[in-house]
Enzyme design. Structure first.
Site, PDB file in Angstrom:
ATOM      1  N   PHE A 120       3.146   9.429  10.073  1.00  0.00           N
ATOM      2  CA  PHE A 120       2.476  10.160   8.637  1.00  0.00           C
ATOM      3  C   PHE A 120       2.823  10.934   8.570  1.00  0.00           C
ATOM      4  CE2 PHE A 120      -2.119   9.193  11.251  1.00  0.00           C
ATOM      5  CZ  PHE A 120      -2.036   7.874  11.139  1.00  0.00           C
ATOM      6  N   ASP A 137      -0.295   8.871   0.804  1.00  0.00           N
ATOM      7  CA  ASP A 137       0.042  10.918   0.770  1.00  0.00           C
ATOM      8  C   ASP A 137       1.336  10.510  -0.065  1.00  0.00           C
ATOM      9  OD1 ASP A 137      -1.550  10.468   1.844  1.00  0.00           O
ATOM     10  OD2 ASP A 137      -1.743  11.570   3.330  1.00  0.00           O
ATOM     11  N   TRP A 171       1.073  -1.171   0.246  1.00  0.00           N
ATOM     12  CA  TRP A 171      -0.145   0.133  -0.251  1.00  0.00           C
ATOM     13  C   TRP A 171       0.891   1.566  -0.056  1.00  0.00           C
ATOM     14  CZ3 TRP A 171      -5.295   1.651   0.195  1.00  0.00           C
ATOM     15  CH2 TRP A 171      -5.761   3.109   1.204  1.00  0.00           C
TER      16      TRP A 171
HETATM   17  N1  DQQ Z   1      -2.844  10.528   5.753  1.00  0.00           N
HETATM   18  C1  DQQ Z   1      -4.155  11.610   5.575  1.00  0.00           C
HETATM   19  C2  DQQ Z   1      -2.598  12.330   6.448  1.00  0.00           C
HETATM   20  C3  DQQ Z   1      -2.421  11.594   7.172  1.00  0.00           C
HETATM   21  C4  DQQ Z   1      -1.769  10.302   6.250  1.00  0.00           C
HETATM   22  C5  DQQ Z   1      -4.237  11.816   4.305  1.00  0.00           C
HETATM   23  C6  DQQ Z   1      -1.913   8.996   7.105  1.00  0.00           C
HETATM   24  O1  DQQ Z   1      -4.050  13.257   7.174  1.00  0.00           O
HETATM   25  O2  DQQ Z   1      -0.871  12.431   7.683  1.00  0.00           O
HETATM   26  O3  DQQ Z   1      -4.535  10.736   2.993  1.00  0.00           O
HETATM   27  O4  DQQ Z   1      -1.876   7.559   6.673  1.00  0.00           O
END
Ligand code: DQQ
Length: 516
Positions: free
Chosen positions: A130, A70, A67
């Site tokens: 994140f 972002d 997977w």
């Molecule tokens: N994906 C979100 C963010 C976060 C991350 C947006 C976690 O807010 O930091 O897709 O995988």
């Protein structure tokens, strides 16, 4: 995290099925069990399933398996483009976030590098690293990102109906010029949201430099008030002072456990100057909004004057950076739109959109175009004159194509279809008379004339289609009912004029679909 929420629900059912108890159990227990299950069952392509999957892109960047979501911390450093991204190294579903890493000299051909950031057991990112950004301070590339961990209820900042986690802003510095090894500060550089605020989330820092120091936006929001970007200031990236909200929205009125669904949380803010404007992007309600406006650099206040949707399709959580020649380049996550059971079984999920160059028009409209480097992929051009008298049809022997139709001022309507086994599986219609662009069930108005790029550019790569209209609008589609030698492209026109189609077959960036 619209998609993420659905996936977490599915993981919950999965764990229930495994007899792991109620889904409301302690996160760390079910997280650990999930990771173990995923590690034992993740399809790692021993039989070439990924390499032979006709739906897997061949010239978009994606991890070798499992997977991704972002883009994180894009940066040009010592002659190379570095792109990091949210990665689950253990399964093709969201979870256990690490930062994957790939490098390139042209933003098209990539080499995968070892994982750059992994959760530190017992640390403030023990449950995940994140999203975040990369900047350079005193010659040292530095990440600022959000770490998540389990915490007592009063410290929890992320409540999305499933998870309850504490989010803090963390810093790591590069230990080598290849950006392979990163040294994390053990303590957060911002440990809490601003005093007195009960936030819906507190993540995805985006720092930038001004003449008097560093500034940084953090994605956040409040129930009943709306999503927002919190603005901070620092002299050294390590000590931060909260100033005020840089921008703030309104709730959309929906009652939703996940504040992203109700517009009460903005994820992945991106703030930068572009031409004579400033731009703020943020992701919420399943889409990415762009705004352009004025930034008062004394008061540190932003006033948005125009806004729009950055991409009308499967595109989320983008992040921009400056290329060495001054272009503002945007990366974005192309999501899956098929059920989790299908992409989980496929062994891969998500891809990075092609690099997009951002510019601003005279009236402050955002302009989005694929970077010129993408043209390196082109094979020999084929041209055809299209007219209303007969549809253009082409059986696709590969699924890697670029099409260009100069349709800015021709007056008629144009419709492109993909047809598999007699059924239309994807359609894009541009209808100037109705002032509408339709793509499957999505529609939006045509950009107003004159278009900075009067044409349609379309990039097909297996199950991905990225379409750019007039240099102003973009829509990314996923098409799963598509197969080489079985799918036909059909283009129909109305109106008196004929238009010239340019069509390039595109090359793949690796021999085995593993994009390295
Ligand atoms: N994906 C979100 C963010 C976060 C991350 C947006 C976690 O807010 O930091 O897709 O995988």
């Amino acid at each position: 995290m619209k998609l993420d929420r659905r996936i977490k629900l599915d993981r919950r059912s999965l764990l229930k099925a495994l007899g792991c108890g109620a889904a409301t159990g302690v996160f760390s227990n079910w997280s650990k069990q999930f990771r173990t299950f995923a590690a034992l069952h993740s399809p790692l392509d021993p039989n070439g399933n990924l390499a032979n999957d006709p739906l897997r892109p061949e010239y978009h960047l994606l991890p070798q398996h499992n997977w991704m979501n972002d883009p994180n911390g894009p940066i040009w450093w010592k002659g190379k483009y570095h792109l990091f991204y949210q990665l689950n190294p253990h399964a093709a579903v969201w979870g256990d976030m690490h930062w994957g890493h790939a490098i390139s000299t042209d933003m098209v051909h990539w080499r995968h590098e070892p994982i750059a950031l992994a959760p530190t057991p017992g640390g403030p990112d023990s449950e995940g690293c994140f999203s975040g950004s990369a900047v350079v301070l005193d010659g040292v590339p530095t990440f600022i990102y959000t770490g998540v961990q389990n915490a007592p209820r009063n410290l929890v900042t992320l409540h999305d109906g499933n998870d309850k986690l504490r989010e803090t802003q963390l810093l790591a510095t590069a230990e080598d010029d290849s950006l392979l090894r990163w040294n994390k500060l053990p303590e957060p550089v911002i440990a809490m949201p601003p005093e007195g605020m009960v936030v819906t989330g507190f993540r995805d820092p985006c720092p930038w430099r001004e003449s008097d120091g560093w500034y940084m936006g953090v994605g956040s929001g409040e129930r009943g008030k709306g999503g927002c970007v919190l603005l901070y200031r620092s002299h050294d990236l390590r000590h931060w002072e909260y100033l005020h909200k840089l921008a703030e929205g309104k709730p959309n009125g929906k009652v939703a456990a996940n504040p992203c669904d109700s517009g009460e949380m903005w994820e992945c803010p991106d703030f930068f100057s572009l031409g004579s404007e400033h731009c703020l992007f943020y992701s919420t309600e399943g889409k990415v909004l762009w705004t352009t406006g004025d930034y008062d650099a004394h008061a540190h206040r932003y006033t948005s004057k125009r806004q729009g949707v950055l991409d009308h399709g499967a595109f989320y959580a983008p992040k921009s950076f400056l290329a060495p020649d001054g272009r503002r380049i945007l990366w974005g996550w192309i999501q899956e739109t098929r059920p989790e059971a299908q992409f989980g079984a496929a062994g891969w999920s998500g891809a990075m959109a092609l690099p997009r160059v951002l510019t601003v028009g005279k009236q402050g409209q955002l302009e989005i175009n694929p970077a010129a480097e993408v043209e390196k992929l082109r094979g020999p051009v084929r041209r055809a004159a299209l007219s209303a008298s007969a549809p253009y049809r082409l059986k696709l022997s590969t699924l890697r194509h670029e099409l260009h139709l100069p349709i800015g001022f021709f007056g008629g309507a144009v419709s492109l279809r993909l047809i598999t086994a007699g059924s239309t599986v994807w359609e894009l219609a541009i209808d100037p008379a109705g002032n509408e662009i339709r793509c499957n069930s999505t529609s939006f108005p045509l950009p107003s004339l004159p278009w900075p790029r009067p044409g349609l550019r379309l990039f097909m790569d297996a199950s991905i289609i990225e379409s750019f209209i007039g240099g102003r609008e973009a829509i990314t589609s996923r098409v799963y009912a598509i197969k080489p030698e079985e799918t036909t492209l059909e283009i129909t026109l109305t109106g008196a004029k004929s238009i010239d189609l340019s069509h390039w077959p595109l090359n793949s960036i690796s021999a085995d679909r593993l994009t390295t």
